[in-house]
Design an enzyme around this catalytic site. Sequence first.
Site, PDB file in Angstrom:
ATOM      1  N   LYS A   1       0.834  -1.183  -0.019  1.00 29.10           N
ATOM      2  CA  LYS A   1       0.077  -0.027   0.006  1.00 29.10           C
ATOM      3  C   LYS A   1       0.852   1.320  -0.278  1.00 29.10           C
ATOM      4  O   LYS A   1       0.527   2.292  -0.395  1.00 29.10           O
ATOM      5  CB  LYS A   1      -1.059  -0.031   1.157  1.00 29.10           C
ATOM      6  CG  LYS A   1      -1.944  -1.062   1.016  1.00 29.10           C
ATOM      7  CD  LYS A   1      -3.108  -0.956   2.081  1.00 29.10           C
ATOM      8  CE  LYS A   1      -4.276  -1.883   1.648  1.00 29.10           C
ATOM      9  NZ  LYS A   1      -3.886  -3.470   1.924  1.00 29.10           N
TER      10      LYS A   1
HETATM   11  C1  LIG Z   1      -4.252  -4.352   1.549  1.00 30.93           C
HETATM   12  C2  LIG Z   1      -3.778  -5.744   1.194  1.00 30.93           C
HETATM   13  C3  LIG Z   1      -4.219  -6.688   0.272  1.00 30.93           C
HETATM   14  C4  LIG Z   1      -5.505  -6.663  -0.469  1.00 30.93           C
HETATM   15  O1  LIG Z   1      -5.327  -5.592  -1.659  1.00 30.93           O
HETATM   16  P1  LIG Z   1      -6.294  -5.119  -2.487  1.00 30.93           P
HETATM   17  O2  LIG Z   1      -6.088  -3.951  -3.100  1.00 30.93           O
HETATM   18  O3  LIG Z   1      -7.593  -4.734  -1.358  1.00 30.93           O
HETATM   19  O4  LIG Z   1      -7.067  -6.304  -3.157  1.00 30.93           O
HETATM   20  C5  LIG Z   1      -3.311  -7.773   0.177  1.00 30.93           C
HETATM   21  N1  LIG Z   1      -2.138  -7.973   1.126  1.00 30.93           N
HETATM   22  C6  LIG Z   1      -1.733  -6.962   1.748  1.00 30.93           C
HETATM   23  C7  LIG Z   1      -0.746  -7.416   2.730  1.00 30.93           C
HETATM   24  C8  LIG Z   1      -2.609  -5.920   1.921  1.00 30.93           C
HETATM   25  O5  LIG Z   1      -2.302  -4.900   2.898  1.00 30.93           O
END
Ligand SMILES: *Cc1c(COP(=O)(O)O)cnc(C)c1O
Length: 452
Positions: free
Chosen positions: A110
């Site tokens: 993220k």
């Molecule tokens: C947020 C997150 C996901 C999922 O991502 P999306 O964009 O909601 O599909 C997967 N793995 C981790 C470690 C995350 O923080």
Amino acid sequence: MKYISTRGQTDPVSFTEAVAIGLAPDGGLFLPERLPDISPRLAAWRNLSYAELCLEFLKNFATDIPEEVLERLIHRSYATFTHPDIAPLRKIDDRLHILELFHGPTLAFKDFALQFLGNLYGWQCEQSGKSINVLGATSGDTGAAAIHGLLGKPRTGIFVLYPEGRVSPLQERQMTCTGAANVHAIAIDGSFDDAQRVLKDIFANKTFASEHRLSAVNSINIARVLAQSVYYLYAWLRLPESDRLNVEFVVPTGNFGNVFAGWLLQQMGVPIVGFKVATNRNDILHRLFTTAEYRSGEVHPSLAPSMDIQVASNFERFLYYALDENPTRVCTVMAQIKATGSYRFDLLNKSIFSSSSATDVEITEIIHRIHERYRYIVDPHTACAFKDINPQRVSIVLATAHPAKFPDAISAALGQAPTAPALEDLKSRPIIKHRLPADATAIKDFIAQRAI
Ligand SMILES: *Cc1c(COP(=O)(O)O)cnc(C)c1O
């Protein structure tokens, strides 16, 4: 480049407007009004650094930001990453690669979007001379990444609500040990759903929201999606020529945001053969791609908590294209999903998407197996991607978090857990958090006192 709403009831807006507004006023999500064909430029982009590639890609979309400003914002965003490649691609087997997306400040993917979004917000405040107070609710990773995106930025404040006792101790430290005066971590007495409800109540009070210039941080901002498309492109360009036409990206998925960013890139002319949507036991998307029915269910806690989701908030963007870019049909289908909780597609492009779902027992087994076989440790989210790799394809698994973020799950599988210097450093810093009831009035009072 203008941005249109998936529901068609909003006038097209510029990139910076779409970023500032987030959700379109008609309830839809913003998308570029047309997708550029980038295929003629791929050959020339092969040797660019991550930041250079990011600029070449994003300047097609952020057309109302001067190029030198965009360049500065991008460089600043990825200078906080600790690996020189930003998103290193590691080959672990003949046809198997791992794209490590966890070298940013909070050790999860993220950061790619939220470092950039934080810098965009900062620049917008500088331009307008106005301040902004960003407000979000989190069950862990998003809140930490948003905080680190805005940390110490002038004219910005950030308030993140999280359920006391229900985020991991390390995630809590990432939110509460920053020492930055503009960061406010609020531990509420209640669940994540309570935190979201309070947030909704606060935004529903339009006078309060505008008086304190509140803005929501959530997974639907178009800048997040576009910033994420870049690492798919970067990874694809790093493969040998002979592999490039046989690539499948395997993506641990919750909200469909990450995998949608890759799919969008394919629509722009990058010849990616397929995407594997990897879910944990919360398998709404696995069921969608196996039965053509989208039906939300109950959320069950799992070892991969950032994927404990049963409504895929970015799904509406994909729906827009699946319904021939017809906003009227999007409105009809979204209304049906809202009323009945489900929708059945006549036709879903199964040749591009495949899917899998991994239980907690399987996640633990996979962490063990990958370590035995490759001496590589995957975190519980990334583990879901190894459920059934297609041996016919060259697979690129997206590693969405560093394993050190989830020491308990890794210990259960391997008997010991890895560490990361950034996390160890946090353990010696004081926790600064505010315990408040899950009550909109109490939280509003708190915000009113500390908003910038
Ligand atoms: C947020 C997150 C996901 C999922 O991502 P999306 O964009 O909601 O599909 C997967 N793995 C981790 C470690 C995350 O923080």
